[in-house]
Design a protein around this motif. Structure first.
Motif, PDB file in Angstrom:
ATOM      1  N   PHE A  40     -14.879  52.964  55.010  1.00  0.00           N
ATOM      2  CA  PHE A  40     -15.315  53.349  56.346  1.00  0.00           C
ATOM      3  C   PHE A  40     -14.122  53.730  57.217  1.00  0.00           C
ATOM      4  O   PHE A  40     -14.157  54.741  57.941  1.00  0.00           O
ATOM      5  N   ALA A  41     -13.035  52.943  57.160  1.00  0.00           N
ATOM      6  CA  ALA A  41     -11.840  53.241  57.956  1.00  0.00           C
ATOM      7  C   ALA A  41     -11.171  54.532  57.480  1.00  0.00           C
ATOM      8  O   ALA A  41     -10.686  55.343  58.299  1.00  0.00           O
ATOM      9  N   LEU A  42     -11.141  54.744  56.157  1.00  0.00           N
ATOM     10  CA  LEU A  42     -10.515  55.953  55.615  1.00  0.00           C
ATOM     11  C   LEU A  42     -11.265  57.204  56.043  1.00  0.00           C
ATOM     12  O   LEU A  42     -10.659  58.165  56.543  1.00  0.00           O
ATOM     13  N   LEU A  43     -12.592  57.192  55.883  1.00  0.00           N
ATOM     14  CA  LEU A  43     -13.374  58.366  56.270  1.00  0.00           C
ATOM     15  C   LEU A  43     -13.342  58.583  57.779  1.00  0.00           C
ATOM     16  O   LEU A  43     -13.293  59.722  58.264  1.00  0.00           O
ATOM     17  N   GLY A  44     -13.370  57.473  58.547  1.00  0.00           N
ATOM     18  CA  GLY A  44     -13.283  57.609  59.999  1.00  0.00           C
ATOM     19  C   GLY A  44     -11.941  58.156  60.435  1.00  0.00           C
ATOM     20  O   GLY A  44     -11.859  58.968  61.366  1.00  0.00           O
ATOM     21  N   GLY A  45     -10.857  57.733  59.762  1.00  0.00           N
ATOM     22  CA  GLY A  45      -9.533  58.255  60.091  1.00  0.00           C
ATOM     23  C   GLY A  45      -9.399  59.729  59.778  1.00  0.00           C
ATOM     24  O   GLY A  45      -8.812  60.494  60.561  1.00  0.00           O
ATOM     25  N   ILE A  46      -9.965  60.152  58.641  1.00  0.00           N
ATOM     26  CA  ILE A  46      -9.924  61.580  58.285  1.00  0.00           C
ATOM     27  C   ILE A  46     -10.674  62.402  59.330  1.00  0.00           C
ATOM     28  O   ILE A  46     -10.222  63.463  59.779  1.00  0.00           O
TER      29      ILE A  46
END
Length: 439
Positions: A40-46
Motif C-alpha cells: 500500500f505504501a509503495l503504490l501510494g508513493g508511486i
C-alpha cells in the motif's frame, strides 16, 4: 502539433495502479500484515510522485524564445534559442518542449514543427538551440510553446502552454537562374527564342539581372514594341531587319519612359498551391521595379491592399523606399477572391496618353478572358496591357503558345518567365537529439 498528442497521461496504467492501491488498502485494514502495508505504501508513493512532481515542475517553469534575426532575406537561416528557467529543481521529471512556426504569407501555410525532450534532474536552467533553414519569403510567426512535464514512470503528462508569440520577416530577393539553365521570355512575335534568352547569372543584390535582356535590339529600356500612333522617325529599323518585328526607339527625354505601372496578381488558384511560384512572381516584380527605379523611371506598383510609388530618384530616400517596398512585398498574401486592377478606380476619370503600359505579373495564363477584359478596361484609361506569365515550364507548352497568340492578336503583349526548380525554399527545423532517447 499533430492530430494525436505524443505525450499523454496513461489512464489505463493509472486504473491498474488505483485498483492495486485500493486492494492493498483493503487488505492492510482487514489483515494488518506488514506485506499489505508495504504494498500500500509503495503504490501510494508511486502515485504521489507521479502526480505531484510533474505538476510542481510545470508550475515552476519559465520559458523565453530568442530569435537571432528578425529580418533576413529568402533562402537564409535563423537560429532559435529556448531559454528554460526553473524555480524549483525537481528531480525525476522529464520535460518535452513543442512549438511550430508558420509562414502566414504563403499559399499552403504549412507549419514547421520542433520537438525535444530534456531530463534536467537538479539543473536550474537550460537552453535549447535549433535552426530554421532555407526560409521562404513571408512573415513567419511562432505560436505558443507547449511544455509537457512527466514522471520517469511514464504515468502522467502535465501539459501547459506558454504564450510567447514571436515573428520575423523574410524579405524577397531577386530571381535566381543558373547560367546553364537560363529562363526564356518568349512572345508570339518573336520566333527567335535566342533573342529572349538571358544567360546572366542572378547571384545576388547588385547583379544586373536584365543586362543581357536590355542589351538586345528591340528589347529593354531603349525601345518598346511599336504601337499605333508612334512616329515613323523613331522606328528601330535594325530590329525590323533582323525579323523581330516593329519597335519604337526611346530616348532619354521621352516621357513614355518616365512612368511605369506594375501590378502583382494575388489570385491564389492559378498558382496551384505552389508557394515558390507565387514568391517567384513577387521576385520578378521586385526586379522590374528596382531596375526601372534605378534607371530613373517613376514606378507605380499595385497590390490588392496597397499602392507604392517610387519616384525614380537615386538617393538615400529612394533606397529607403526600396527597403520599405521589400517589407511590403514580404507581407503580400494570396487572395481567394479575384480582384480587378486597383488603378482602374484611381485613373478612370483622369486623362492619360494612349502610350502608357500596364505590366502584370501573374501565373494565371490559362484565363485569357480575364486579361482580355482587363485590356478593354485599361484601354478606356489610356493603357496598353503587358502580361508576364510565371511558369515552371522551361519551354512554353502548346497551350501557352496558343494563349499567347490569342492575347497578342488582341494587342496584349505576352511573355513567359521560367522559374528554376534547382532549389526548394521550404521551411525546415532541426530535430532535438534528446527526442530520440526519451521521445
Amino acid at each position: 502539433m499533430t492530430g494525436r498528442s505524443r505525450y499523454r497521461t496513461r489512464w489505463a496504467a493509472w486504473s491498474i495502479l488505483f485498483a492495486g492501491l485500493l486492494c492493498a488498502g483493503v487488505a492492510a485494514v482487514v489483515r494488518g500484515g506488514a506485506v499489505e502495508w508495504f504494498i500500500f505504501a509503495l503504490l501510494g508513493g508511486i502515485g504521489a510522485v507521479s502526480v505531484g512532481l510533474p505538476i510542481a515542475a510545470s508550475k515552476s517553469m519559465n520559458i523565453k524564445r530568442i530569435v537571432s534575426e528578425t529580418e533576413i532575406e529568402a533562402g537564409e537561416s535563423v537560429q532559435i534559442t529556448l531559454s528554460i528557467e526553473r524555480k524549483w529543481r525537481i528531480p525525476m521529471v522529464w520535460i518535452a518542449i513543442e512549438e511550430s512556426v508558420r509562414n502566414t504569407s504563403s499559399l499552403n501555410d504549412r507549419p514547421a514543427p520542433y520537438r525535444t525532450v530534456l531530463a534536467q534532474m537538479f539543473g536550474g536552467s537550460a537552453a535549447v538551440n535549433y535552426s530554421l533553414n532555407e526560409l521562404a519569403r513571408g512573415v513567419h510567426r511562432f505560436g505558443p510553446v507547449t511544455v509537457t512535464c512527466g514522471d520517469l514512470f511514464g504515468l502522467t503528462a502535465v501539459r501547459r502552454e506558454v504564450n510567447g508569440e514571436t515573428e520575423f520577416v523574410v524579405l524577397p530577393t531577386l530571381p535566381e537562374n543558373d547560367a546553364s539553365n537560363p529562363f526564356q521570355l518568349t512572345g508570339r512575335r518573336q520566333p527567335d527564342i535566342s533573342a529572349y534568352t538571358v544567360s546572366s547569372s542572378l547571384s545576388g543584390e547588385g547583379t544586373d539581372a536584365y543586362a543581357g535582356l536590355f542589351g538586345k535590339a528591340g528589347l529593354g529600356p531603349d525601345s518598346r514594341p511599336y504601337r499605333e500612333g508612334d512616329s515613323l522617325r523613331h522606328l528601330d529599323f535594325r530590329a525590323a531587319a533582323r525579323g523581330r518585328g516593329l519597335y519604337t526607339k526611346l530616348h532619354d527625354g521621352d516621357e513614355s519612359r518616365s512612368e511605369r505601372f506594375v501590378w502583382i496578381d494575388q489570385l491564389a488558384s492559378p498558382y496551384g498551391n505552389d508557394s515558390r511560384l507565387f514568391d517567384a512572381c513577387i521576385s520578378w516584380t521586385l526586379l522590374d521595379v528596382q531596375r526601372s527605379s534605378e534607371a530613373g523611371s517613376s514606378v507605380m506598383l499595385y497590390a490588392d491592399e496597397w499602392t507604392c510609388h517610387l519616384s525614380g530618384a537615386s538617393d538615400s530616400e529612394q533606397m529607403a523606399r526600396l527597403s520599405e517596398l521589400k517589407h511590403m512585398l514580404a507581407r503580400v498574401t494570396p487572395s481567394d477572391t479575384q480582384k480587378e486592377w486597383p488603378g482602374l478606380a484611381e485613373l478612370r476619370d483622369e486623362r492619360h496618353r494612349s502610350d502608357r503600359m500596364l505590366t502584370v505579373y501573374s501565373a494565371d495564363w490559362h484565363n485569357a478572358g480575364r486579361w482580355l477584359k482587363l485590356a478593354d478596361q485599361a484601354g478606356e484609361c489610356g493603357f496598353g496591357l503587358e502580361l508576364h506569365g510565371v511558369t515552371r515550364s522551361a519551354v512554353p507548352s502548346f497551350a501557352m503558345r496558343e494563349t499567347g497568340r490569342l492575347l497578342e492578336a488582341s494587342g496584349i503583349h505576352c511573355y513567359w518567365l521560367h522559374v528554376t526548380q534547382s532549389k526548394e525554399a521550404w521551411t525546415s527545423a532541426g530535430k532535438g537529439e534528446d527526442a530520440y532517447a526519451l521521445g
